[in-house]
Design a protein around this motif. Structure first.
Motif: not given
Ligand code: FAD
Length: 597
Positions: A302-323
């Motif tokens: 997954m690519l997150i466009i924008g390294g602010g809080i919202i993107g990084l919080e969602m990234g944390t969830v996806y990453s823990t689930l394997g992304t």
């Protein structure tokens, strides 16, 4: 030759905002509405468009610089037929800060109304429902007009709460994985995404259901529909029906409501980047919260466009689930707003989640192909070739909804960007119409909206209330959490504020060590002249739960002695705040001996 200065319009009173992109250079021809620069505050980025056409003579800003409302972005030579502006020097003197958006003439309304209220709140988000409930508690006949099925706005339905429901599960999974180092081993978790999604929906339902009950108990009427002002004392509501947030089908029926006071709480919406195609694999934060699967699986990359809080919080969830994650950010670092020393700790702990952190880089093209989304980048960390992703999360900021509720018909001034300017009593330029929350400016945070809502309600009730909070905290609910408030070291440097800083490393905290999470630290920032605390930051587990103590200390004008001599329970992470104050006093006995100040 007619020279025009293109300035930063009303950006909600924000000062010294970061310039994260400059889209023009000397010699360029710009048309009205062409983007000049992109500005970023802690939670949103905004493009500033040209208000006049012409040829750029001089660009006054650079990436990495700061600019405030009314600041000059560029000087252009007006295109033929464009209105001439006063010469630059004169303009500077006459209007150092751009005046509020022009006040429109309120429309006249001669029809009848279906109901009349002391207070009508337009929008049922955290700002709106808090204003309405407080108004009702003050004895005022109150209604909320909300277009979607549930109260709670972005925060409860597609923002703060669902993201935290998912983050909680991710944190537990990560914590269980860490236990292996202590000799407690579990097999890798079996994750039923449908059930996880259902859990998140249950959490939302519990809270939004609770709000509906509290509205009823207060006799606050909920009018389901899309409201638009038709005069300075009337709102026309196109009634809607739907079962889902962010869906509103108009029934064709209308109601006209008369009001003595109105509170505009219409919030904000996701900023869509114009070059991004429509594709179910390209999502905003709402789409990311849906945990969409492709072929029964979450995205591998997954690519997150924008390294602010919202993107990084969602990234944390996806990453823990394997992304696996990539993130692209135009600025020179992620999580802008927080001091870099705090962010560094988060970066170190989270490096394993990312294949590529592309700072000082921007996304220039996105193409949806059958085998994935191909994205091209430009800038310091840009890969040569377009990269393929299974999912792209666009988290590039939020735009205010001020222009979408007919505010002009009520005579309310709305800025070019859709913000509504208010005074400290939350009053717009029309004294009986207030505005609160995301629509009045940064930071776009629920706790700010709630406080503003209370102020507006008190004023509707005839009291004299003011929004005079000294500070508004920011928190990234990542793992570890990053929380900060008030003056940061970056702000102190920028504004030449003399500070004393005190840091307590969690490596010396008994509780953090016992938890196996001692990577964090607590930092307090004191005014060097007065000795009072003016800021603070924390990175570590539960930092967001603890930053409130620093907020209170700032509001109360505490000095290091007040905080250090307050007995904090042991062993807790919160104790680190008291110990950081002891560090400031040079009396911390949980660290090696220190120099006394
Ligand atoms: P909103 O919540 O946007 O509510 C406005 C409401 O008005 C909406 O329900 C909308 O339907 C309604 N409305 C708009 N126009 C009309 C109309 N014409 N007629 C009728 N109804 C209308 N903030 C935090 O403080 N902490 C967090 O952890 C946090 N996490 C977030 C995570 C995500 C993914 C997102 C997207 C946001 C997050 N935020 C967080 C920000 C927070 O959600 C907003 O700051 C907050 O919701 C703003 O509240 P508000 O009342 O101003 O507006």
């Amino acid at each position: 030759m007619s020279l025009i200065e293109l300035k930063v319009p009303d950006i909600g009173g924000h000062e010294n905002v970061d310039v994260i992109a400059v889209e023009i250079k000397a010699g360029d021809t710009v048309n009205v509405d062409d983007t000049l620069v992109t500005l970023e505050t802690d939670k949103a980025t905004m493009d500033v468009p040209a208000t006049a056409a012409g040829v750029v003579k001089e660009v006054k800003v650079a990436v990495g610089g700061k600019i405030s409302e009314g600041g000059v972005i560029a000087v252009i030579e007006a295109a033929a037929g464009a209105p001439a502006a006063a010469p630059s020097e004169k303009t500077e003197q006459a209007a150092p800060v751009q005046a509020a958006a022009p006040a429109p003439q309120a429309a006249a309304f001669s029809g009848s109304s279906d109901a009349e209220y002391d207070v009508v709140v337009l929008g049922g988000g955290p700002g709106g429902y808090s204003a309405a409930f407080a108004a009702a508690d003050a004895g005022l006949k109150t209604a909320i007009v909300e277009q979607y099925a549930t109260l709670g706005g972005v925060c409860l339905n597609v923002g703060c709460i669902p993201s935290k429901a998912l983050l909680h599960n991710a944190a537990v999974i990560d914590e269980v994985r860490h236990l292996a180092a202590n000799g407690i081993k579990y097999p890798e978790p079996e994750i039923d995404i449908d059930q996880l999604r259902a859990y998140k929906e249950k959490v939302i339902g519990k809270l939004t259901g609770g709000l509906a009950g509290m509205a009823k108990a207060r006799k606050v009427d909920i009018i389901r529909g899309r409201g638009e002002f038709v005069s300075a004392n009337h709102i026309r509501v196109a009634l809607t029906e739907s079962s889902q947030y962010e869906q509103a089908n108009e029934t064709g029926e209308h109601q006209t409501i008369a009001f003595k006071n109105a509170v505009i709480a219409v919030g904000s919406r996701v900023v869509n980047l114009p070059f991004i195609p429509q594709d179910p694999r390209i999502v905003d934060s709402t789409g990311a919260l849906e945990l969409r699967q492709n072929g029964g699986r979450l995205p591998e990359k997954m690519l997150i466009i924008g390294g602010g809080i919202i993107g990084l919080e969602m990234g944390t969830v996806y990453s823990t689930l394997g992304t696996r994650l990539d993130v692209v950010e135009m600025m020179d670092g992620l999580m802008q707003g927080a001091d870099r020393d705090l962010v560094k700790v988060w970066e170190k702990m989270n490096a394993h989640r990312f294949d590529n952190i592309m700072t000082n880089t921007k996304t220039v093209a996105v193409e949806a192909k059958s085998d994935g989304i191909y994205v091209s980048f430009e800038g310091e960390k840009a890969p040569q070739e377009p990269q393929r992703y299974d999912m792209v999360l666009v988290a590039a900021g939020r735009a205010p909804n001020g222009k979408l509720c007919g505010a002009d018909k009520a005579g309310v001034a709305v800025s070019e960007r859709g913000f509504i300017e208010v005074d400290k009593q939350q009053r717009t330029n029309v004294p009986h119409i207030y505005a609160i929350g995301d629509v009045v400016g940064q930071p776009m945070l629920a706790h700010k909206a709630v406080h503003e809502g209370h102020v507006a309600a008190e004023n509707c009730a005839g009291h004299k209330a003011y929004f005079d909070a000294r500070v508004i905290p920011g928190v990234a609910y990542t793992d570890p959490e990053v929380a900060w408030v008030g003056v940061t070291e970056e702000i102190a440097k920028r504004d030449n504020i003399k500070i004393n800083k005190a840091v307590f490393p969690w490596a010396a905290s008994g509780r953090a060590i016992a938890n196996g999470r001692d990577e964090g630290f607590t930092k307090l920032i004191f005014d060097a002249e007065t000795g009072r605390i003016i800021g603070g930051g924390m990175v570590g587990t539960h930092a967001g739960d603890m930053i409130g103590e620093i907020c209170l200390a700032i509001e109360m004008g505490c000095d290091a002695e007040d905080i250090g001599k307050t007995i904090h329970p042991h062993p807790t992470l919160g104790e680190s705040i008291g110990m950081a104050a002891e560090v400031a006093l040079g009396v911390c006995t949980d660290l090696p001996p220190q120099r006394k100040r």
